[in-house]
Design an enzyme around this catalytic site. Structure first.
Site, PDB file in Angstrom:
ATOM      1  N   VAL A 102       0.827  -1.205   0.000  1.00 23.78           N
ATOM      2  CA  VAL A 102       0.000   0.000   0.000  1.00 23.78           C
ATOM      3  C   VAL A 102       0.862   1.257   0.000  1.00 23.78           C
ATOM      4  CG1 VAL A 102      -2.008  -1.140   1.021  1.00 23.78           C
ATOM      5  CG2 VAL A 102      -0.261  -0.175   2.537  1.00 23.78           C
ATOM      6  N   HIS A 118      -4.033  -4.247  -3.010  1.00 22.39           N
ATOM      7  CA  HIS A 118      -4.531  -3.978  -1.654  1.00 22.39           C
ATOM      8  C   HIS A 118      -4.735  -2.493  -1.363  1.00 22.39           C
ATOM      9  CE1 HIS A 118      -3.002  -8.194  -0.225  1.00 22.39           C
ATOM     10  NE2 HIS A 118      -4.128  -8.260  -0.904  1.00 22.39           N
ATOM     11  N   GLY A 192       9.432 -11.093  -2.262  1.00 25.28           N
ATOM     12  CA  GLY A 192       9.141 -10.609  -0.917  1.00 25.28           C
ATOM     13  C   GLY A 192       7.707 -10.738  -0.456  1.00 25.28           C
ATOM     14  N   PRO A 219      14.332 -14.191   1.384  1.00 25.52           N
ATOM     15  CA  PRO A 219      15.353 -14.775   2.279  1.00 25.52           C
ATOM     16  C   PRO A 219      14.859 -16.021   3.019  1.00 25.52           C
ATOM     17  CG  PRO A 219      14.629 -12.623   3.104  1.00 25.52           C
ATOM     18  CD  PRO A 219      13.868 -12.877   1.845  1.00 25.52           C
ATOM     19  N   ALA A 236      15.860  -8.903  -1.620  1.00 25.20           N
ATOM     20  CA  ALA A 236      15.503  -8.406  -2.959  1.00 25.20           C
ATOM     21  C   ALA A 236      16.437  -7.292  -3.412  1.00 25.20           C
ATOM     22  CB  ALA A 236      14.058  -7.909  -2.951  1.00 25.20           C
TER      23      ALA A 236
HETATM   24  P1  OAD Z   1       4.417 -10.744   4.734  1.00 26.60           P
HETATM   25  O1  OAD Z   1       4.900  -9.966   5.908  1.00 26.60           O
HETATM   26  O2  OAD Z   1       3.407 -11.788   4.970  1.00 26.60           O
HETATM   27  O3  OAD Z   1       5.671 -11.429   4.008  1.00 26.60           O
HETATM   28  C1  OAD Z   1       6.819 -10.691   3.729  1.00 26.60           C
HETATM   29  C2  OAD Z   1       7.800 -11.608   3.037  1.00 26.60           C
HETATM   30  O4  OAD Z   1       8.926 -10.808   2.679  1.00 26.60           O
HETATM   31  C3  OAD Z   1       8.315 -12.749   3.901  1.00 26.60           C
HETATM   32  O5  OAD Z   1       8.216 -13.977   3.190  1.00 26.60           O
HETATM   33  C4  OAD Z   1       9.780 -12.356   4.164  1.00 26.60           C
HETATM   34  O6  OAD Z   1      10.633 -13.506   4.253  1.00 26.60           O
HETATM   35  C5  OAD Z   1      10.098 -11.556   2.935  1.00 26.60           C
HETATM   36  N1  OAD Z   1      11.184 -10.573   3.096  1.00 26.60           N
HETATM   37  C6  OAD Z   1      11.599  -9.930   4.211  1.00 26.60           C
HETATM   38  N2  OAD Z   1      12.632  -9.120   3.927  1.00 26.60           N
HETATM   39  C7  OAD Z   1      12.884  -9.260   2.597  1.00 26.60           C
HETATM   40  C8  OAD Z   1      13.833  -8.697   1.709  1.00 26.60           C
HETATM   41  N3  OAD Z   1      14.742  -7.788   2.111  1.00 26.60           N
HETATM   42  N4  OAD Z   1      13.807  -9.079   0.410  1.00 26.60           N
HETATM   43  C9  OAD Z   1      12.885  -9.991  -0.024  1.00 26.60           C
HETATM   44  N5  OAD Z   1      11.973 -10.562   0.771  1.00 26.60           N
HETATM   45  C10 OAD Z   1      11.969 -10.195   2.074  1.00 26.60           C
HETATM   46  O7  OAD Z   1       3.932  -9.675   3.647  1.00 26.60           O
HETATM   47  P2  OAD Z   1       3.011  -9.911   2.384  1.00 26.60           P
HETATM   48  O8  OAD Z   1       3.210 -11.256   1.815  1.00 26.60           O
HETATM   49  O9  OAD Z   1       3.189  -8.740   1.494  1.00 26.60           O
HETATM   50  O10 OAD Z   1      -2.475  -6.812   3.446  1.00 26.60           O
HETATM   51  O11 OAD Z   1       1.576  -9.822   3.059  1.00 26.60           O
HETATM   52  C11 OAD Z   1       0.413  -9.894   2.271  1.00 26.60           C
HETATM   53  C12 OAD Z   1      -0.634  -8.979   2.847  1.00 26.60           C
HETATM   54  O12 OAD Z   1      -0.847  -9.301   4.225  1.00 26.60           O
HETATM   55  C13 OAD Z   1      -0.268  -7.524   2.856  1.00 26.60           C
HETATM   56  O13 OAD Z   1      -0.503  -6.874   1.609  1.00 26.60           O
HETATM   57  C14 OAD Z   1      -1.150  -6.969   3.933  1.00 26.60           C
HETATM   58  C15 OAD Z   1      -1.077  -8.072   4.976  1.00 26.60           C
HETATM   59  O14 OAD Z   1      -2.179  -8.207   5.787  1.00 26.60           O
HETATM   60  C16 OAD Z   1      -3.029  -5.572   3.424  1.00 26.60           C
HETATM   61  O15 OAD Z   1      -2.451  -4.574   3.769  1.00 26.60           O
HETATM   62  C17 OAD Z   1      -4.403  -5.550   2.909  1.00 26.60           C
END
Ligand code: OAD
Length: 251
Positions: A102, A118, A192, A219, A236
């Site tokens: 967002v 989202h 990510g 990661p 990333a």
């Molecule tokens: P999550 O917090 O569920 O997942 C984040 C992912 O990013 C994890 O798998 C981490 O391992 C990875 N990560 C962390 N640091 C990183 C880096 N430097 N490079 C690459 N990857 C990294 O977040 P989302 O999957 O985006 O909804 O969550 C999905 C939705 O859940 C969000 O959009 C949000 C939340 O509720 C709304 O806001 C509507």
């Protein structure tokens, strides 16, 4: 070590879809949701802060929390993951960028036509009539600040954050375009995201069912490990520039 096969696929792809999640903004200092210790849903209650019932029960708590997040993003800068994705769009004939985030860091890095599944912290709207609200405060706030949401200038209803909450539909046009892109692309990259939130998490499966090769950058392991042909384990902001360098530096 990035495989030569993957570099080849990237160089040849005529249509690449990239699906990003909170991890792509992590290196800009924006917290993810589910990472241990630092994730927003590790430290705050999603049932209070991410659904309409929570907002109606305590509008000032919820509005204040989203204003805190909005100001964090305002003070953050795009990182090399965002800028590399924008650069890839100049090298690949068609790139569809789909994000669950967002924030506006993809746009500020130079990506256009981002499909925001989202919603956006910058597009609040009236909870009653849906009219957009544009006069957001510039003053930074803390995460515990209680701030009464403004009232809609059209119908006087409460203004709510412009993000998709649990139990709500995704914006129809963005969702349809995202599905279509996943069904017609030649290559898909997932960056990510934990893949724990549906229906967004369905998108890589749509592509995989049609034999589109999937590249994952993360990661940690996710449920996408099984369908990803290439799992690039790491940040990333480090992996994407390396990929770009290997695929396009000699052009
Ligand atoms: P999550 O917090 O569920 O997942 C984040 C992912 O990013 C994890 O798998 C981490 O391992 C990875 N990560 C962390 N640091 C990183 C880096 N430097 N490079 C690459 N990857 C990294 O977040 P989302 O999957 O985006 O909804 O969550 C999905 C939705 O859940 C969000 O959009 C949000 C939340 O509720 C709304 O806001 C509507």
């Amino acid at each position: 070590m990035i495989s030569a096969k993957l570099i080849d696929l990237l160089k040849q792809a005529k249509h690449l879809v990239i699906l990003t999640g909170a991890g792509v903004s992590a290196e800009s200092g924006i917290p993810t949701f589910r990472d241990a210790l630092t994730g927003l849903w590790e430290n705050y209650d999603a049932s209070q802060l991410a659904c309409e019932e929570g907002f109606l029960a305590d509008p000032a708590l919820v509005w204040g929390w989203y204003e805190w997040r909005r100001h964090r993003v305002l003070n953050a800068q795009p990182n090399p993951a965002h800028t590399t994705i924008a650069k890839l769009a100049k090298r690949i004939p068609k790139l569809t960028l789909i994000t669950q985030n967002v924030d506006d860091l993809h746009e500020r890095a130079g990506s256009g036509d981002v499909l925001h599944l989202h919603g956006s912290l910058n597009h609040p709207r009236c909870i009653k009539c849906g009219a957009p609200y544009q006069h957001l405060e510039a003053t930074p706030v803390g995460c515990e600040s209680r701030i009464d949401p403004p009232n809609c200038s059209v119908c006087n209803g409460l203004v709510r954050p412009g993000v998709v909450w649990f139990g709500e539909r995704l914006p129809a046009e963005q969702w349809d375009l995202s599905k279509e892109a996943c069904k017609t692309c030649e290559l898909m990259m997932i960056v990510g995201t934990s893949g724990m939130v549906w229906p967004a998490a369905e998108l890589p499966y749509l592509a995989e069912r049609l034999d589109v090769p999937i590249i994952q950058i993360n990661p940690t392991d996710t449920s996408f490990n099984i369908i990803a042909k290439f799992n690039l384990c790491g940040k990333a902001g480090e992996i994407l520039p390396k990929l770009y360098e290997e695929a396009f530096s000699d052009l």
